[in-house]
Scaffold this active site. Structure first.
Site, PDB file in Angstrom:
ATOM      1  N   HIS A 151       0.807  -1.216   0.000  1.00 61.91           N
ATOM      2  CA  HIS A 151       0.000   0.000   0.000  1.00 61.91           C
ATOM      3  C   HIS A 151       0.847   1.276   0.000  1.00 61.91           C
ATOM      4  CE1 HIS A 151      -3.728   1.881  -0.153  1.00 61.91           C
ATOM      5  NE2 HIS A 151      -4.253   1.607   1.033  1.00 61.91           N
ATOM      6  N   ASP A 208      -2.339   1.727  -4.538  1.00 56.53           N
ATOM      7  CA  ASP A 208      -3.558   2.104  -3.826  1.00 56.53           C
ATOM      8  C   ASP A 208      -4.676   1.108  -4.113  1.00 56.53           C
ATOM      9  OD1 ASP A 208      -2.368   4.390  -2.729  1.00 56.53           O
ATOM     10  OD2 ASP A 208      -2.820   5.571  -4.520  1.00 56.53           O
TER      11      ASP A 208
END
Length: 499
Positions: free
Chosen positions: A471, A475
């Site tokens: 992450h 995204d």
């Protein structure tokens, strides 16, 4: 009679040295051409060293657990053919190995992979050791090298010499990206001199024309220590006994450590070398990447029916089976072309976009250990080419014929948790990659389908896809779109396709 000098062969562009695991032949034994003389281990794979000639083994020039440079003479074989020795530069067998490789070559740590058995390996849920050597960070202001990766060999030497991490971080390295090599550390120790209490365990500095070897007996790899915060406490000069795992030295013929019963029922089972490496890699990945997992359910009925229709004719024509794995790989390759920012790695604050699409297969061996062979440039292969590459890597893994370059440079990993009957999983990212896809078991389920006459309930072949991603750079939108695109390619399979 002629004497043939057997050299440690080149095992890949990234490998400069290997560790002798086991001699298969003893002095006096007769060796057939292409028969394995010894087993060796690199930081990538275990492999065998065959003899290119037939003859009798006269002398072993290295011992088990010894680290040997590529190109060094490891044995002398007496052949029946008349002629002169095959010595490149000397008339007789040298007592020492040739000059070690240049210090500019990145040091390869003697990590190990367990021997596979004769059973067919399956795709597993745990990444292996692909590109573990790329963990190091870049030098900071040319003074300290914090968060730099140190190979187990370097850490062993440092532990025996009483050199803590803070001191290691200040030693310049000549390896790739400033990596601290074994020769760098030995040169530093020679200039500094051994500290009190460590003289009996000190390592000898490399001498001209000799392979660098420790004076003390080899010790096991130290246990993994998680990276410390920036504001570190001063480290001890000599590690306490509890900070480093040291296995008892075993004789060459000693068996693997047996389980020990304690408290009348519990057992203590010592990790093998590969399990220690896997444990380190898993903890490192979770410590490095904030993991997020997205799930998609796919209807693969048409795909299953197509494979069922062509698998027998394909096996009869090609002499090998077509499994679902190459089909999944092809769908992933197509999705990566649509979303190339999945095919990246991270170096500090830099995002490295990969040109090639190299698909790693997390493969579980029947022994319980793992390996991750890589299909190089999978985007340039047809489905038939991918199928042959998958089968070839699986067969060579089963027969212990993988080369170090077969398990490096992967850019994306696929793991098949469905082979164990699992419907989904949350796999751990195979560093330094940023994403890994788990494919679950294909199950028949009632599902709602659209027909010209309206919605209907039918029995369909359904499966879950699970994408774990880093992450920091991927995204939710990118991760979700990517796994959905993979499902799209699987659901919209061309049933008229031929191979």
């Amino acid at each position: 009679m002629a004497k043939y000098q057997l050299l440690l062969p080149k095992m890949g562009e990234s490998v400069a040295e290997a560790t002798i695991i086991k001699w298969n032949k003893k002095p006096g034994d007769y060796i057939e051409a292409d028969e394995a003389v010894m087993e060796i281990a690199t930081d990538k794979v275990d492999s065998e060293v065959p003899s290119p000639v037939s003859g009798r083994l006269v002398e072993q020039l290295c011992k088990e657990d010894e680290v040997v440079q590529v190109g060094s003479v490891i044995a002398v074989i007496e052949t029946d053919e008349a002629g002169s020795d095959n010595t490149p530069q000397a008339a007789s067998v040298p007592e020492t190995a040739p000059e070690p490789a240049s210090q500019t070559v990145a040091e390869q740590a003697p990590n190990f992979v367990a021997q596979p058995t004769s059973q067919q390996p399956v795709i597993a849920d745990i990444p292996g050791i692909d590109q573990i050597e790329q963990r190091q960070g870049a030098p900071i202001d040319g003074v300290t090298y914090e968060n730099r990766f140190y190979s187990p060999l370097v850490k062993n030497i440092a532990n025996q010499e009483g050199i803590g991490n803070s001191e290691l971080d200040k030693i310049p390295g000549t390896g790739a990206e400033g990596r601290l090599t074994k020769d760098d550390l030995l040169e530093y120790i020679q200039k500094r001199g051994p500290k009190a209490g460590n003289a009996s365990q000190s390592y000898a500095a490399p001498q001209q024309g000799q392979t660098t070897q420790p004076v003390a007996a080899p010790v096991a790899e130290p246990a993994y220590v998680a990276p410390q915060p920036v504001a570190q406490q001063p480290q001890q000069t000599q590690p306490a006994p509890s900070e480093t795992f040291t296995a008892p030295k075993q004789s060459q013929d000693s068996p693997q450590p047996a389980t020990t019963s304690v408290s009348g029922g519990n057992e203590i089972i010592e990790m093998d070398r590969m399990r220690k490496l896997i444990a380190e890699h898993m903890v490192y990945s979770k410590h490095t990447s904030p993991h997020v997992t997205s799930f998609v359910e796919a209807d693969v009925t048409e795909l299953v029916n197509w494979r069922e229709r062509i698998k027998n004719s394909f096996e009869k024509r090609e002499g090998e089976k077509i499994t679902f794995t190459p089909i999944f790989i092809e769908a992933v390759v197509k999705a990566i072309k649509d979303f190339p920012m999945i095919n990246i790695s991270v170096n500090g604050t830099q995002i490295i976009k990969k040109k090639d699409i190299n698909i790693s297969m997390a493969t579980a061996l029947p022994s319980g250990n793992l390996i991750v062979p890589v299909i190089k440039k999978a985007d340039q292969l047809s489905l038939l080419g991918i199928t042959k590459a998958v089968n070839d890597l699986a067969n060579r893994a089963r027969n212990n014929k993988l080369q170090p370059d077969d398990v490096r440079d992967g850019t994306f990993t696929i793991t098949n948790v469905g082979s164990f009957g699992n419907v989904m999983g949350t796999p751990i990212i195979n560093q330094p990659q940023v994403a890994i896809l788990a494919v679950g078991a294909i199950k028949k389920k009632p599902a709602v389908i659209e027909t010209p006459k309206g919605d209907a309930i039918a029995i369909r072949h359904m499966m879950f896809l699970s994408l774990s991603y880093d992450h920091r750079v991927v995204d939710g939108a990118l991760g979700g779109q990517f796994v959905s695109r993979v499902a799209h390619y699987l659901e919209n399979w061309d049933t008229k396709r031929s191979l």
